[in-house]
Write an enzyme that holds these catalytic residues in place. Structure first.
Site, PDB file in Angstrom:
ATOM      1  N   THR A  36       3.749  -6.001   1.587  1.00  0.00           N
ATOM      2  CA  THR A  36       3.015  -5.197   0.600  1.00  0.00           C
ATOM      3  C   THR A  36       1.877  -4.436   1.278  1.00  0.00           C
ATOM      4  OG1 THR A  36       3.525  -6.767  -1.173  1.00  0.00           O
ATOM      5  CG2 THR A  36       1.672  -5.269  -1.532  1.00  0.00           C
ATOM      6  N   TRP A  95       3.396  -1.726   3.503  1.00  0.00           N
ATOM      7  CA  TRP A  95       3.958  -0.628   2.708  1.00  0.00           C
ATOM      8  C   TRP A  95       2.900   0.421   2.392  1.00  0.00           C
ATOM      9  CZ3 TRP A  95       2.873   1.386  -2.133  1.00  0.00           C
ATOM     10  CH2 TRP A  95       3.825   2.242  -2.674  1.00  0.00           C
ATOM     11  N   HIS A  96       1.673  -0.022   2.185  1.00  0.00           N
ATOM     12  CA  HIS A  96       0.614   0.911   1.799  1.00  0.00           C
ATOM     13  C   HIS A  96       0.142   1.785   2.948  1.00  0.00           C
ATOM     14  CE1 HIS A  96       0.309  -1.477  -1.919  1.00  0.00           C
ATOM     15  NE2 HIS A  96      -0.271  -0.408  -2.418  1.00  0.00           N
ATOM     16  N   GLY A  97       0.361   1.396   4.173  1.00  0.00           N
ATOM     17  CA  GLY A  97      -0.063   2.254   5.261  1.00  0.00           C
ATOM     18  C   GLY A  97       0.094   1.603   6.617  1.00  0.00           C
ATOM     19  N   PHE A 114       0.985   7.499   0.738  1.00  0.00           N
ATOM     20  CA  PHE A 114       1.840   6.335   0.801  1.00  0.00           C
ATOM     21  C   PHE A 114       3.291   6.661   0.513  1.00  0.00           C
ATOM     22  CE2 PHE A 114      -2.314   4.639  -0.888  1.00  0.00           C
ATOM     23  CZ  PHE A 114      -2.788   4.332   0.367  1.00  0.00           C
TER      24      PHE A 114
END
Length: 475
Positions: free
Chosen positions: A319, A322-324, A475
């Site tokens: 998680t 995934w955001h960066g 994102f």
């Protein structure tokens, strides 16, 4: 092109809605596909090929899966197709999003000097990649039937309302509406209201408080104080909520105008009494995606506490990633992993004995700290900012802090109220004082008047060329 732009609001949006409603129903999917490609190409003409490849790639994978399942070869050739789909989708995402991050790690660990590729991240790739992956996985599981019409499938993947920043709409969410959906003036009006409320969140709230965060985060350490650091943290906390939930509201409203019912993405997350509850209310489509396609397949909570904790570690590491492509995002994910694990083990039992006020205070304090980790991509800056929040090496209050707090006090109260269900409940109470259906009619007209006021104020802000980023575009 962004929703909160003059080009979108005054040209693209009205033109698409008018043409959509005058278009024959059998051609509406094709029209939405063309409109979505134009919307994407407006800002990312080079990378439209990647999105089209992902669309055709998973359309073919879905058809192959259907064929092999019908021939009784699901666990051999069908599984192979699924593996190819997952590797292909993740391969594209990782190449564009994480290559330079990986090269930087290799250089720092091995002492090498490999050049960075300097790849620009295709807008929305994290969202549409997860959507197409969920489609092939659900076809393999037998949860949905494969889509035979390439135009309809392309429309689902490229649909501009939710293309750029979600919500993550799984194929199963709208499969019945892709070919058969109802549109009406009442649905259009309801969708327009939802869109305008989201626009107000974005332009009138997120943009204004975001400018304050940018101002505070760019100050030199000598100009900061503990009070000013906490004001900055609160500012970013409000900015990211109103920015992202505003976009989601606009996307859901647009979808409703075209006859689609997208899943909700936010449910007043800052009212949460625990971090566990927060993640049931924040970015719900992403949490649901990881639960459905990662956490449960790993075993969920069915294989003992040790395995459950390991599964949570994997989910929250992914998680964050995934955001960066940055260590702060990984740290942010692991931060919530630790908190959620502690709550599952014993902390929730302790919290449940406390009054609601202290439960909410506990959750909000940890949420704000989490957003500081999320916002500070430079780890040295993050360390320095955490120290300032603790009052280390900076004064508790300075003149600038007093000025900023007093100048923004009323606005902060408005933001706090708008981030809760208070206004919604107040409007419902007003409508309940009138007999039905008069109550609904009064509520509708009050809401419509409020939305028109939001539109006028938002347009005034946009025409003036005020601060107008979208945080989740990266994102």
């Amino acid at each position: 092109m962004v929703f909160s732009s003059i080009v979108f609001l005054c040209i693209f949006f009205p033109a698409v809605v008018i043409l959509y409603y005058t278009c024959p129903k059998r051609l509406r999917n094709f029209f939405l596909l063309l409109a979505s490609l134009l919307f994407y190409a407006w800002g990312e003409p080079r990378y439209i090929v990647i999105m089209l490849f992902s669309t055709i790639f998973d359309y073919c994978n879905g058809r192959f899966l259907e064929y092999f399942i019908s021939k009784g070869r699901k666990h051999t050739f069908g599984r192979l197709v699924l593996i190819i789909s997952v590797i292909g989708n993740l391969g594209i995402l990782c190449f564009f999003k994480y290559t330079d991050f990986a090269v930087t790690i290799i250089n720092s660990v091995a002492g090498t000097d490999y050049s960075l590729l300097g790849l620009a991240l295709p807008i929305g790739i994290s969202f549409y990649t997860f959507q197409t992956m969920s489609y092939t996985i659900d076809v393999y599981r037998g949860n949905v039937t494969a889509q035979h019409n390439l135009i309809s499938f392309g429309m689902y993947v490229c649909m501009f309302p939710q293309l750029i920043a979600g919500p993550i709409v799984r194929y199963s969410d709208i499969q019945n509406e892709i070919n058969t959906r109802k549109t009406s003036l009442s649905l259009c009006a309801s969708g327009m209201q939802r869109f305008l409320l989201g626009l107000g969140k974005k332009v009138l709230l997120a943009n204004q408080i975001g400018a304050l965060w940018d101002e505070i985060s760019s100050l030199q350490t000598g100009d900061l104080s503990m009070a000013l650091a906490w004001l900055g943290a609160l500012s970013y906390t409000f900015q990211i909520y109103f920015d992202f939930s505003g976009y989601s509201d606009m996307a859901i409203g647009l979808g409703e105008m075209f006859g689609f019912h997208f899943p909700e993405n936010f449910n007043y997350p800052y009212e949460s009494k625990s971090i566990t509850e927060f993640w049931r209310r924040w970015h719900m489509t992403l949490s649901g995606w990881f639960r459905e396609y990662v956490y449960i397949p790993l075993g969920g909570n069915q294989k003992g506490h040790a395995r459950q904790i390991f599964n949570l570690l994997i989910v929250w590491f992914l998680t964050g990633l995934w955001h960066g492509a940055g260590w702060n995002f990984i740290l942010w994910g692991l931060y919530f992993f630790v908190l959620l694990t502690l709550e599952k083990l014993f902390l929730l039992n302790v919290l449940n004995r406390l009054p609601s006020f202290f439960q909410r205070l506990y959750a909000l304090f940890l949420i704000v700290l989490g957003w500081v980790i999320f916002a500070c991509e430079d780890l040295s800056k993050l360390k320095s900012y955490i120290k300032m929040l603790a009052g280390i090496s900076v004064p508790a209050v300075n003149r600038l802090a007093l000025y900023e707090w007093t100048s923004h006090a009323v606005f902060l109260v408005i933001l706090a109220a708008a981030s809760t269900s208070m206004m919604k409940k107040a409007a419902e109470k007003v409508s309940q004082k009138f007999p039905m259906p008069a109550g609904q009619a009064i509520l509708f007209w009050l809401k419509s008047t409020w939305c028109m006021l939001i539109l006028v104020c938002s347009m005034a802000m946009l025409v003036s060329g005020s601060y107008n980023p979208f945080l989740y575009f990266r994102f």
